[in-house]
Scaffold this motif. Sequence first.
Motif, mmCIF file in Angstrom:
data_model
loop_
_atom_site.group_PDB
_atom_site.id
_atom_site.type_symbol
_atom_site.label_atom_id
_atom_site.label_comp_id
_atom_site.label_asym_id
_atom_site.label_seq_id
_atom_site.Cartn_x
_atom_site.Cartn_y
_atom_site.Cartn_z
ATOM 1 N N PHE A 261 56.649 25.888 1.587
ATOM 2 C CA PHE A 261 55.705 26.850 0.856
ATOM 3 C C PHE A 261 55.439 27.842 1.999
ATOM 4 O O PHE A 261 55.689 29.089 1.488
ATOM 5 C CB PHE A 261 54.400 26.161 0.432
ATOM 6 C CG PHE A 261 53.546 27.086 -0.201
ATOM 7 C CD1 PHE A 261 53.735 27.422 -1.310
ATOM 8 C CD2 PHE A 261 52.336 27.614 0.851
ATOM 9 C CE1 PHE A 261 52.748 28.321 -1.952
ATOM 10 C CE2 PHE A 261 51.395 28.277 0.188
ATOM 11 C CZ PHE A 261 51.676 28.708 -1.159
ATOM 12 N N LYS A 262 55.276 27.526 3.510
ATOM 13 C CA LYS A 262 55.034 28.509 4.347
ATOM 14 C C LYS A 262 56.219 29.530 4.320
ATOM 15 O O LYS A 262 56.058 30.759 4.204
ATOM 16 C CB LYS A 262 54.860 27.764 5.506
ATOM 17 C CG LYS A 262 54.634 28.922 6.878
ATOM 18 C CD LYS A 262 54.573 28.098 8.072
ATOM 19 C CE LYS A 262 54.711 28.942 9.117
ATOM 20 N NZ LYS A 262 54.556 28.524 10.605
ATOM 21 N N ALA B 10 48.011 21.258 4.985
ATOM 22 C CA ALA B 10 47.465 22.490 4.312
ATOM 23 C C ALA B 10 48.075 23.804 5.158
ATOM 24 O O ALA B 10 48.579 23.693 6.082
ATOM 25 C CB ALA B 10 46.079 22.670 4.641
ATOM 26 N N VAL B 11 48.385 24.613 4.105
ATOM 27 C CA VAL B 11 48.763 26.001 4.473
ATOM 28 C C VAL B 11 47.666 27.018 4.405
ATOM 29 O O VAL B 11 47.320 27.166 3.293
ATOM 30 C CB VAL B 11 50.239 26.384 3.707
ATOM 31 C CG1 VAL B 11 50.531 27.695 4.360
ATOM 32 C CG2 VAL B 11 51.311 25.410 3.854
ATOM 33 N N VAL C 135 50.502 26.190 9.186
ATOM 34 C CA VAL C 135 50.350 24.722 8.555
ATOM 35 C C VAL C 135 49.466 24.043 9.607
ATOM 36 O O VAL C 135 49.316 23.954 10.563
ATOM 37 C CB VAL C 135 51.672 24.267 8.599
ATOM 38 C CG1 VAL C 135 51.727 22.805 8.175
ATOM 39 C CG2 VAL C 135 52.963 24.892 7.688
ATOM 40 N N TYR C 136 48.543 23.338 8.693
ATOM 41 C CA TYR C 136 47.477 22.631 9.438
ATOM 42 C C TYR C 136 47.667 21.005 8.973
ATOM 43 O O TYR C 136 48.085 20.628 7.730
ATOM 44 C CB TYR C 136 46.020 22.900 9.049
ATOM 45 C CG TYR C 136 45.748 24.204 9.941
ATOM 46 C CD1 TYR C 136 45.210 24.456 10.963
ATOM 47 C CD2 TYR C 136 45.880 25.369 8.918
ATOM 48 C CE1 TYR C 136 44.895 25.510 11.421
ATOM 49 C CE2 TYR C 136 45.666 26.663 9.489
ATOM 50 C CZ TYR C 136 45.042 26.804 10.619
ATOM 51 O OH TYR C 136 44.788 27.727 11.095
ATOM 52 N N LYS C 137 47.640 19.931 9.811
ATOM 53 C CA LYS C 137 47.410 18.661 9.511
ATOM 54 C C LYS C 137 45.952 18.450 9.280
ATOM 55 O O LYS C 137 45.198 18.584 9.903
ATOM 56 C CB LYS C 137 48.132 17.941 10.743
ATOM 57 C CG LYS C 137 47.841 16.229 10.184
ATOM 58 C CD LYS C 137 48.530 15.531 11.144
ATOM 59 C CE LYS C 137 48.136 15.883 12.754
ATOM 60 N NZ LYS C 137 48.915 14.752 13.656
ATOM 61 N N PHE D 253 43.424 34.407 3.154
ATOM 62 C CA PHE D 253 43.666 34.846 1.751
ATOM 63 C C PHE D 253 43.828 33.794 0.674
ATOM 64 O O PHE D 253 43.437 33.943 -0.399
ATOM 65 C CB PHE D 253 45.031 35.668 1.927
ATOM 66 C CG PHE D 253 45.517 36.207 0.574
ATOM 67 C CD1 PHE D 253 44.786 37.292 -0.069
ATOM 68 C CD2 PHE D 253 46.794 35.608 0.034
ATOM 69 C CE1 PHE D 253 45.357 37.804 -1.315
ATOM 70 C CE2 PHE D 253 47.071 36.283 -1.182
ATOM 71 C CZ PHE D 253 46.473 36.945 -1.899
ATOM 72 N N PHE D 254 44.469 32.737 1.269
ATOM 73 C CA PHE D 254 44.782 31.475 0.304
ATOM 74 C C PHE D 254 44.763 30.436 1.182
ATOM 75 O O PHE D 254 45.282 30.227 2.363
ATOM 76 C CB PHE D 254 46.050 31.802 -0.271
ATOM 77 C CG PHE D 254 46.419 30.757 -1.385
ATOM 78 C CD1 PHE D 254 45.923 31.113 -2.440
ATOM 79 C CD2 PHE D 254 47.676 29.896 -1.273
ATOM 80 C CE1 PHE D 254 46.193 30.179 -3.614
ATOM 81 C CE2 PHE D 254 47.759 29.184 -2.166
ATOM 82 C CZ PHE D 254 47.247 29.175 -3.418
ATOM 83 N N LEU D 255 44.634 29.178 0.488
ATOM 84 C CA LEU D 255 44.647 27.983 1.082
ATOM 85 C C LEU D 255 45.064 26.861 0.152
ATOM 86 O O LEU D 255 44.795 26.932 -1.050
ATOM 87 C CB LEU D 255 43.328 27.227 1.820
ATOM 88 C CG LEU D 255 43.237 25.944 2.443
ATOM 89 C CD1 LEU D 255 43.831 26.029 3.736
ATOM 90 C CD2 LEU D 255 41.832 25.279 2.399
ATOM 91 N N LYS D 256 46.281 26.214 0.435
ATOM 92 C CA LYS D 256 46.842 25.275 -0.538
ATOM 93 C C LYS D 256 47.080 23.796 0.262
ATOM 94 O O LYS D 256 47.704 23.919 1.425
ATOM 95 C CB LYS D 256 48.091 25.605 -1.119
ATOM 96 C CG LYS D 256 48.852 24.870 -2.204
ATOM 97 C CD LYS D 256 49.849 25.312 -3.121
ATOM 98 C CE LYS D 256 50.441 24.739 -3.904
ATOM 99 N NZ LYS D 256 51.160 25.181 -5.002
#
Length: 54
Positions: free
Chosen positions: A28-29, A4-5, A42-44, A14-17
């Motif tokens: 994307f980042k 996820a970003v 960026v998250y795993k 603001f936003f999570l994708k």
Amino acid sequence: MRYAVKVFDKGKVFFLKNFDTRTEAEEFKKKIVSHTEHEAVVYKIELVPVEEEA
């Protein structure tokens, strides 16, 4: 594995994708950071089963 970003604006989310690959998330980042003044991380995502509540 999913990724996820999380995009931040002035310190607030603001936003999570979500993405299927780390490469997609990193690309994307890079786009978000280069086109806006937002910060991004960026998250795993690790799926953990939730026990049923009685």
